[in-house]
Design an enzyme around this catalytic site. Structure first.
Site, mmCIF file in Angstrom:
data_model
loop_
_atom_site.group_PDB
_atom_site.id
_atom_site.type_symbol
_atom_site.label_atom_id
_atom_site.label_comp_id
_atom_site.label_asym_id
_atom_site.label_seq_id
_atom_site.Cartn_x
_atom_site.Cartn_y
_atom_site.Cartn_z
ATOM 1 N N LEU A 198 0.871 -1.175 0.000
ATOM 2 C CA LEU A 198 0.000 0.000 0.000
ATOM 3 C C LEU A 198 0.904 1.219 0.000
ATOM 4 O O LEU A 198 1.757 1.369 0.890
ATOM 5 C CB LEU A 198 -0.909 -0.019 1.245
ATOM 6 C CG LEU A 198 -2.124 0.906 1.263
ATOM 7 C CD1 LEU A 198 -3.024 0.661 0.069
ATOM 8 C CD2 LEU A 198 -2.906 0.726 2.566
ATOM 9 N N ASP A 199 0.772 2.079 -1.011
ATOM 10 C CA ASP A 199 1.665 3.220 -1.165
ATOM 11 C C ASP A 199 1.650 4.134 0.062
ATOM 12 O O ASP A 199 0.639 4.216 0.766
ATOM 13 C CB ASP A 199 1.263 4.042 -2.392
ATOM 14 C CG ASP A 199 1.549 3.321 -3.699
ATOM 15 O OD1 ASP A 199 2.367 2.389 -3.695
ATOM 16 O OD2 ASP A 199 0.935 3.690 -4.720
ATOM 17 N N PRO A 200 2.752 4.848 0.324
ATOM 18 C CA PRO A 200 2.806 5.743 1.487
ATOM 19 C C PRO A 200 1.680 6.779 1.538
ATOM 20 O O PRO A 200 1.196 7.111 2.626
ATOM 21 C CB PRO A 200 4.172 6.426 1.330
ATOM 22 C CG PRO A 200 5.013 5.404 0.632
ATOM 23 C CD PRO A 200 4.066 4.737 -0.346
#
Length: 317
Positions: free
Chosen positions: A38-40
């Protein structure tokens, strides 16, 4: 620490790796890993598997890892990363104007099974290097399209504020789908450009945001094993459970097929409809994964026959 799956609520601003590192440090967990980055800039459900549960990841059917997202697409510009963390590479001049029918047509065109081009700023490896590292270094990144399936895209709201025009969408899609690419492609189809400016992962398979463990509790080391956020080792896989006798367990340890005479109990209403099974020993511990196979008429006379897919060592299960 117990073995299982912790449904974590990842906050914005930290990476999936940061969550794993914090769990290892705070709870002294040696073996843990996540199922899907899950992207930052995104928040929401991150599945973290601990201990022996890591052995089960490859056996979870792909359809049981489908994802649901609430996302916002900001129109009128494109970025190199397809989201708000990237640099703006183009801006739309003039008003952003399209009809409801045009919007619905564009959304429908992004539903279904098709090959999707991943963004250059992604964690995909190219020749041993992460694509995003190559892109940041100014190297040319060529990523092959990959098959994805988008089950549905629903328009939640379409609004305008001081920052421009935005579309809030709810997307249900297969594992491996880049919603950043959906945002970018939608902007291209509408003729004005667009990028992902907000993302909440609401669900992964059966595990929902409402049961996710808050990250602040992880930082404080609050125990999670007895909470609704933690899925025990034997509850992760969707396959029916068969408990076997001591003789059946001995056959399993030797990698042999098992039949009805080896089974003590069946935890399912319709075992004949299943093709894979979780095999539990007499003590209820998961010891193997078995499957049915097509058999000759002669073999079928003996009734249900199951064959090994994976037999776990004593220290694994």
């Amino acid at each position: 620490m117990p073995d299982g799956c912790l449904v974590v609520c990842k906050p914005r601003g930290c990476s999936s790796h940061d969550v794993i590192a914090r769990l290892r440090r705070v709870y002294k967990i040696k073996n843990c890993g996540h199922a899907g980055t899950l992207d930052p800039m995104a928040q929401g459900v991150l599945l973290v598997f601990t201990g022996r549960a890591l052995k089960l990841l490859n056996f979870i059917p792909a359809e049981h890892l489908d994802k649901t997202y609430l996302m916002r697409v900001t129109l009128g510009a494109t970025t190199d990363s397809y989201d708000a963390t990237g640099n703006i590479v183009s801006r739309h001049e003039g008003p952003i104007d399209f009809s409801s029918d045009q919007l619905m047509t564009a959304l429908r065109s992004l539903v279904g099974s098709y090959d999707q081009a991943p963004p250059a700023y992604s964690a995909i490896k190219v020749g041993g290097k992460r694509a995003y590292a190559m892109a940041r270094a100014g190297e040319e990144v060529k990523l092959a399209s990959r098959p994805v399936h988008v089950t549905s895209i629903r328009l939640v709201t379409d609004y305008t504020n001081g920052d421009g025009r935005h579309l809030v969408l709810r997307v249900h899609c297969s594992r491996g789908t880049y919603v950043r690419s959906i945002a970018h492609d939608l902007g291209q189809k509408l003729g004005c450009g667009g990028y992902l400016s907000y993302l909440l992962r609401e669900r992964v398979g059966q595990w929902a945001f409402t049961q996710a463990y808050p990250f602040w509790k992880i930082e404080k080391g609050v125990p999670f094993a007895e909470t609704a956020s933690f899925v025990p080792f034997t509850e992760i896989l969707p396959f029916p459970k068969l408990k076997v006798s001591a003789d059946g367990k001995a056959r399993i340890k030797n990698g042999q097929a098992i039949g009805r005479r080896d089974i003590i109990s069946i935890a399912t209403d319709s075992p004949e409809a299943a093709d894979k099974f979780q095999i539990l020993g007499p003590d209820g511990r998961l010891i193997a994964i078995y499957e049915t196979r097509k058999e000759s008429g002669e073999a079928r006379k003996d009734g249900l026959k199951l064959y090994p897919v994976r037999v776990f060592a004593e220290n694994e299960a």
